[in-house]
Structures are given as C-alpha cells and as structure tokens.
Design an enzyme around this catalytic site. Structure first.
Site, mmCIF file in Angstrom:
data_model
loop_
_atom_site.group_PDB
_atom_site.id
_atom_site.type_symbol
_atom_site.label_atom_id
_atom_site.label_comp_id
_atom_site.label_asym_id
_atom_site.label_seq_id
_atom_site.Cartn_x
_atom_site.Cartn_y
_atom_site.Cartn_z
ATOM 1 N N SER A 43 0.837 -1.207 0.000
ATOM 2 C CA SER A 43 0.000 0.000 0.000
ATOM 3 C C SER A 43 0.872 1.256 0.000
ATOM 4 O O SER A 43 0.480 2.305 -0.535
ATOM 5 C CB SER A 43 -0.962 0.005 1.197
ATOM 6 O OG SER A 43 -0.277 -0.332 2.379
ATOM 7 N N SER A 115 2.536 0.885 16.943
ATOM 8 C CA SER A 115 1.599 1.998 17.038
ATOM 9 C C SER A 115 1.540 2.515 18.478
ATOM 10 O O SER A 115 1.515 3.718 18.728
ATOM 11 C CB SER A 115 0.216 1.488 16.580
ATOM 12 O OG SER A 115 -0.697 2.529 16.489
ATOM 13 N N HIS A 135 -5.234 -6.183 13.538
ATOM 14 C CA HIS A 135 -6.533 -6.586 13.010
ATOM 15 C C HIS A 135 -7.474 -7.074 14.117
ATOM 16 O O HIS A 135 -8.588 -7.501 13.840
ATOM 17 C CB HIS A 135 -6.362 -7.663 11.932
ATOM 18 C CG HIS A 135 -5.936 -7.090 10.599
ATOM 19 N ND1 HIS A 135 -4.971 -6.112 10.500
ATOM 20 C CD2 HIS A 135 -6.358 -7.341 9.343
ATOM 21 C CE1 HIS A 135 -4.817 -5.799 9.218
ATOM 22 N NE2 HIS A 135 -5.636 -6.522 8.494
ATOM 23 N N HIS A 160 -8.374 -0.705 6.067
ATOM 24 C CA HIS A 160 -8.416 -1.912 5.239
ATOM 25 C C HIS A 160 -9.015 -3.061 6.045
ATOM 26 O O HIS A 160 -9.066 -3.008 7.262
ATOM 27 C CB HIS A 160 -7.005 -2.288 4.764
ATOM 28 C CG HIS A 160 -7.016 -3.242 3.610
ATOM 29 N ND1 HIS A 160 -6.289 -4.401 3.585
ATOM 30 C CD2 HIS A 160 -7.724 -3.200 2.448
ATOM 31 C CE1 HIS A 160 -6.517 -5.024 2.423
ATOM 32 N NE2 HIS A 160 -7.380 -4.320 1.732
HETATM 33 MG MG MG Z 1 -4.873 -5.412 5.082
#
Ligand code: MG
Length: 194
Positions: A43, A115, A135, A160
């Site tokens: 990305s 993060s 996630h 995403h």
């Molecule tokens: Mg992803």
C-alpha cells in the site's frame, strides 16, 4: 520506476482497485500523509506515489515483527519474511527494498516501532491516514482513536479489511469521532473528517 510499476511484485494483501482508491484520496489535500502498518510496502507504493507526485512526505509506522495472523500455520504466514539469522519475522528489509525499487526513498519515511510506542508522541496533523496494522478489535480501536484525531478537518482516514468485525467496529468509532464514510472498494473504507 514508480510504486505503481512494481506494486504487483510486492507481497501483501491489497487489491489493485483498493490501491487505486488509496492513491486517489492520498493525492488530494495538503500536508503529510500517514500509514500505520507497512508490512513490505504494497500500500506504501500507492500512497507513496501520491505523496511524491504532490511533493509531500509519507510516514509509515510498523514494528516489522508481524502480527498473530502472520505466525506459522496462520492465514497470512509468509516464510520469505523470516530473518534467516535470527529466525524472527522482519519485514523492514523488504520495505526498504520496495522503497528503493519504487524510487520512493526520498518520499517515504519508515518509522520503526509499534503503534503503541509511536502514537503517544505523535504531534503532526496529516491530510490522509491509512490504518492497516492490528486486526484485532482492541488494537484497531486503539489505532482509530490514537491516529484519527491527527487527520485535519477535511482530511481522510481509511481502513483496510473492514469486513473483519473488530475493524468494522473501528470504522463505526471513527464515525462517532466526526468522520463520514465517503467511499469504499472491496474491504477498503474511506472516511472524511468534517
Ligand atoms: Mg490489510
């Protein structure tokens, strides 16, 4: 070469149409861009191209040690990103190779840390932030609440894998924080801060 020219050779899980949408929104606005979750830079190729063509900088944050879904036997396991010396997951060298091949070393600044390590010290407003890191529900909610407020008014926040329930919850949370859904493609959701 550009990011778009090499992106299909970079490991990762982003459809071309999603990348094109990231590119379109990243190219709008004024100010630095942010990505949380670099992996090998797939990305990053799209967002980095947008940053380069508009004369801006993209910061991409990742600890490069992988996440639970990347462990052996898990869905996203990739033996190519295991450091043969240490036996540990390490995507930093892959990101650097991607940036070099894409001619994006002068545009993209890798920030190596989780993060949780970086967000408390962040002080920079951005025009665009793409979240594709943790996630799990707790992790992505942290990312949403930590990074979302750094998107300036009128800027964009994208997620995403929004088909994953925890990430869908973070998209809902972003709406509570003043973002409005403006576009989507596959599992990509793009929100704009009002
Ligand atoms: Mg992803």
């Amino acid at each position: 070469m550009s990011g778009r020219e090499i992106v299909d050779t970079v490991p990762g899980w982003l459809h071309r149409a999603e990348g094109e949408m990231l590119y379109r929104y990243a190219a709008k606005g004024v100010g630095p861009l942010l990505e949380v979750g670099s992996y090998c830079g797939k990305s990053t190729c799209w967002i980095g191209d947008a940053a380069k063509e508009t004369g801006r900088v993209l910061f991409t944050v990742d600890h490069h040690r992988g996440s639970p879904e990347m462990l052996p036997v898990a869905d996203c396991y990739n033996p190519d990103v295991i450091d043969p010396v240490t036996g540990r997951h390490d995507t930093l060298i892959h990101l650097r190779r991607t940036l070099e091949r894409a001619d994006l070393e002068g545009t993209v600044v890798p920030v190596v840390g989780s993060s949780g390590q970086v967000a408390p010290w962040w002080r920079l407003k951005v025009s665009f932030a793409f979240i594709d890191a943790a996630h799990d529900r707790v992790g992505v909610m942290f990312d949403c609440e930590s990074w979302g407020p750094w998107v300036h008014h009128g800027g964009w926040l994208a997620f995403h894998d929004s088909d994953i329930p925890g990430i869908a919850s973070a998209v809902d949370r972003a709406r509570d924080l003043g973002f409005e859904l403006v576009d989507e493609c596959e599992s990509l959701k793009v929100l704009q801060r009002s």
